[in-house]
Design an enzyme around this catalytic site. Structure first.
Site, short mmCIF file in Angstrom:
data_model
loop_
_atom_site.label_atom_id
_atom_site.label_comp_id
_atom_site.label_asym_id
_atom_site.label_seq_id
_atom_site.Cartn_x
_atom_site.Cartn_y
_atom_site.Cartn_z
N ASP A 39 0.83 -1.21 0.00
CA ASP A 39 0.00 0.00 0.00
C ASP A 39 0.86 1.25 0.00
O ASP A 39 1.59 1.52 0.95
CB ASP A 39 -0.91 0.00 1.24
CG ASP A 39 -2.01 -1.04 1.12
OD1 ASP A 39 -2.76 -0.99 0.14
OD2 ASP A 39 -2.10 -1.91 2.01
N MET A 41 0.85 5.29 -0.04
CA MET A 41 -0.03 6.43 0.29
C MET A 41 0.80 7.71 0.34
O MET A 41 1.94 7.70 0.82
CB MET A 41 -0.69 6.19 1.64
CG MET A 41 -1.42 4.84 1.73
SD MET A 41 -2.39 4.73 3.24
CE MET A 41 -2.87 3.00 3.19
N MET A 141 -12.55 -1.41 -3.23
CA MET A 141 -12.26 -1.10 -1.82
C MET A 141 -13.49 -1.40 -0.97
O MET A 141 -14.59 -0.93 -1.25
CB MET A 141 -11.91 0.39 -1.66
CG MET A 141 -10.58 0.82 -2.22
SD MET A 141 -9.13 -0.07 -1.59
CE MET A 141 -9.25 0.22 0.18
C1 DX5 Z 1 -6.36 0.37 3.07
C2 DX5 Z 1 -5.40 -0.51 2.31
C3 DX5 Z 1 -5.52 -1.94 2.62
C4 DX5 Z 1 -5.27 -2.28 4.08
C5 DX5 Z 1 -5.97 -3.54 4.40
O1 DX5 Z 1 -6.36 1.63 2.54
O2 DX5 Z 1 -5.58 -0.37 0.91
O3 DX5 Z 1 -4.73 -2.76 1.78
O4 DX5 Z 1 -3.92 -2.41 4.38
O5 DX5 Z 1 -5.84 -3.80 5.75
P1 DX5 Z 1 -6.99 -4.53 6.57
O6 DX5 Z 1 -7.11 -5.90 5.99
O7 DX5 Z 1 -6.50 -4.48 7.96
O8 DX5 Z 1 -8.26 -3.73 6.34
ZN ZN Z 2 -4.54 -1.88 -0.42
#
Ligand code: DX5
Ligand code: ZN
Length: 220
Positions: A39, A41, A141
């Protein structure tokens, strides 16, 4: 649209212990995970800041798993080449984050990676529809992007179901996925499960993965 083949498990590195990344990655690789979800960000597209190409490059050296890079950044086209050079195999951008979606998807493919497009829980399928033929993967998502450890939003599975009727390749779900709700995603048509807290957040990753595999077997 019928899908065939196995459900892929992609642990999200966000929930790993960052002080011992190499060991953490080996742990899930040895336990039989299929991909590693990374991920990215930028503090703009989402409030959180995480990792960039330097870390992806380091990760690339310690695993053979395909790197599934989820870009939660504004104007991601600027960084495609760097992430590809660092070792990303799958590069997914957000439909809300880029003006030039088609060009960016084509650039990903020209660089030899697979191209994915993601949508936030409130974004409609209509926004993604013009690009369906350009995609290798759709990432739905199931939480608002930005942080691990949030609660799964079951209403987002309706989008998975509709997308599955139009798209035969990979549909990934990301956010709050655990062995209890995974069957909802699989029944809707998902074939990649991203999970952070439910895999890296658990002490016994082998057991966590086995729990997911059981659900995959029962639901598909
Ligand atoms: C959230 C990310 C996910 C996150 C998932 O913005 O894109 O990939 O890390 O983590 P869990 O499974 O804890 O929701
Ligand atoms: Zn993700």
């Amino acid at each position: 649209m019928k899908t065939s083949g196995k459900i892929l498990l992609a642990p999200s590195l966000l929930s790993a212990d960052f002080s011992r990344l190499a060991e953490e990655i080996r742990d899930v690789e040895n336990a039989g995970c299929d991909w590693l979800h990374v991920d990215v960000m930028d503090g703009h597209f989402v409030p959180n800041l995480t990792i960039g190409p330097v870390v992806v490059n380091a990760i690339r050296k310690v695993t053979k798993m395909p790197l599934d890079v989820h870009l939660m950044i504004d104007a991601p086209g600027r960084y495609i080449e760097e992430f590809r050079k660092a070792g990303a195999d799958w590069i997914t951008l957000h439909v809300e984050a880029e003006k030039d979606i088609r060009e960016t998807l084509l650039a990903i493919k020209r660089l030899g990676a697979k191209a994915g497009l993601s949508l936030r829980p409130k974004t409609t399928i209509a926004e993604l529809e013009p690009y369906l033929n350009d995609l290798d993967l759709i990432l739905v998502m199931s939480v608002e992007p930005g942080f691990g450890g949030q609660s799964f939003m079951p209403e987002t599975m309706a989008k998975v179901k509709t997308l599955r009727s139009k798209f035969s390749k990979l549909i990934s779900v990301d956010g709050g996925i655990d062995p209890k709700n995974a069957s909802q995603a699989i029944v809707a048509g998902a074939n990649v499960l991203v999970a952070g807290s439910a895999i890296f957040g658990k002490k016994d990753r082998g057991q966590a993965i086995q729990d997911f595999r059981e659900v995959c077997k029962k639901s598909s």
